[in-house]
Design an enzyme around this catalytic site. Sequence first.
Site, PDB file in Angstrom:
ATOM      1  N   HIS A  31       0.828  -1.209   0.000  1.00 17.81           N
ATOM      2  CA  HIS A  31       0.000   0.000   0.000  1.00 17.81           C
ATOM      3  C   HIS A  31       0.866   1.265   0.000  1.00 17.81           C
ATOM      4  O   HIS A  31       2.016   1.248   0.450  1.00 17.81           O
ATOM      5  CB  HIS A  31      -0.941  -0.012   1.204  1.00 17.81           C
ATOM      6  CG  HIS A  31      -2.008  -1.070   1.078  1.00 17.81           C
ATOM      7  ND1 HIS A  31      -3.074  -1.170   1.929  1.00 17.81           N
ATOM      8  CD2 HIS A  31      -2.162  -2.067   0.153  1.00 17.81           C
ATOM      9  CE1 HIS A  31      -3.847  -2.185   1.547  1.00 17.81           C
ATOM     10  NE2 HIS A  31      -3.309  -2.749   0.486  1.00 17.81           N
ATOM     11  N   GLU A  37       0.882   4.008   1.723  1.00 23.89           N
ATOM     12  CA  GLU A  37       1.348   4.525   3.019  1.00 23.89           C
ATOM     13  C   GLU A  37       2.544   3.709   3.516  1.00 23.89           C
ATOM     14  O   GLU A  37       3.530   4.264   4.005  1.00 23.89           O
ATOM     15  CB  GLU A  37       0.223   4.462   4.069  1.00 23.89           C
ATOM     16  CG  GLU A  37      -1.035   5.223   3.694  1.00 23.89           C
ATOM     17  CD  GLU A  37      -2.056   4.341   2.980  1.00 23.89           C
ATOM     18  OE1 GLU A  37      -1.686   3.609   2.032  1.00 23.89           O
ATOM     19  OE2 GLU A  37      -3.228   4.390   3.359  1.00 23.89           O
TER      20      GLU A  37
HETATM   21  O1  LIG Z   1      -4.628   1.965   2.825  1.00 23.90           O
HETATM   22  C1  LIG Z   1      -4.674   1.642   1.621  1.00 23.90           C
HETATM   23  C2  LIG Z   1      -5.690   0.886   1.096  1.00 23.90           C
HETATM   24  C3  LIG Z   1      -5.604   0.444  -0.192  1.00 23.90           C
HETATM   25  N1  LIG Z   1      -4.535   0.756  -0.953  1.00 23.90           N
HETATM   26  C4  LIG Z   1      -4.437   0.220  -2.313  1.00 23.90           C
HETATM   27  C5  LIG Z   1      -4.386  -1.283  -2.396  1.00 23.90           C
HETATM   28  C6  LIG Z   1      -4.985  -1.574  -3.724  1.00 23.90           C
HETATM   29  O2  LIG Z   1      -3.949  -1.501  -4.722  1.00 23.90           O
HETATM   30  C7  LIG Z   1      -5.974  -0.434  -3.925  1.00 23.90           C
HETATM   31  C8  LIG Z   1      -7.401  -0.814  -3.580  1.00 23.90           C
HETATM   32  O3  LIG Z   1      -7.936  -1.486  -4.658  1.00 23.90           O
HETATM   33  P1  LIG Z   1      -9.526  -1.652  -4.840  1.00 23.90           P
HETATM   34  O4  LIG Z   1      -9.685  -2.169  -6.234  1.00 23.90           O
HETATM   35  O5  LIG Z   1     -10.161  -0.302  -4.648  1.00 23.90           O
HETATM   36  O6  LIG Z   1      -9.989  -2.628  -3.802  1.00 23.90           O
HETATM   37  O7  LIG Z   1      -5.584   0.584  -3.031  1.00 23.90           O
HETATM   38  C9  LIG Z   1      -3.537   1.556  -0.462  1.00 23.90           C
HETATM   39  O8  LIG Z   1      -2.545   1.863  -1.158  1.00 23.90           O
HETATM   40  N2  LIG Z   1      -3.649   2.000   0.812  1.00 23.90           N
HETATM   41 ZN   LIG Z   2      -3.350   0.088   3.505  1.00 18.36          ZN
END
Ligand SMILES: O=c1ccn([C@H]2C[C@H](O)[C@@H](COP(=O)(O)O)O2)c(=O)[nH]1
Ligand SMILES: [Zn+2]
Length: 162
Positions: free
Chosen positions: A80, A82
Amino acid sequence: MANKREDYISWDEYFMGVAILSGQRSKDPNTQVGCCIVSQDNKILSMGYNGLPTGCSDEEFPWNREGEDPLETKYVYTVHSELNAILNYRGGSLEGAKLYVSLFPCNECAKAIIQSGIKEVIYDCNKYKGTPSVAASMRMFDAAGVKYHPYKRTGRKIEIEL
Ligand SMILES: O=c1ccn([C@H]2C[C@H](O)[C@@H](COP(=O)(O)O)O2)c(=O)[nH]1
Ligand SMILES: [Zn+2]
């Protein structure tokens, strides 16, 4: 003597702008997330976006949201934004830092944010509001004394020719 320019961007616009621009590096076809970590005196410390770990090819690993086999979805592989921003930091401590992010942090990122000493989270979109993950993040932030608030969009449009 020329007067000072008055239409410069604010600190919040600057840091959320950097976060959103960082998210444009993401290969995720559905949700691109970008993050910018800033010191208390407004110095950018680190940036990140959601992507695969080093050595894991964007071409070979899946970007599916769903599948019978969890190993064929992106969720088990993606780092992710962060966490990437926290891990990308090459300085000492992130104690007291602020984190700008384009999507409200999930519960796993919330844990990393708290443990790294970051004390404030400014987020843009909260499209997973009401999910257990976001509820858990809020509960942990509240317990740990991490402040969080939405970024107030100004409507300013910035065009960059690259
Ligand atoms: O805290 C977060 C939550 C999610 N992400 C990223 C992880 C995934 O690549 C996308 C979410 O994909 P969806 O298709 O919307 O479920 O977002 C993040 O970086 N940080
Ligand atoms: Zn996350």
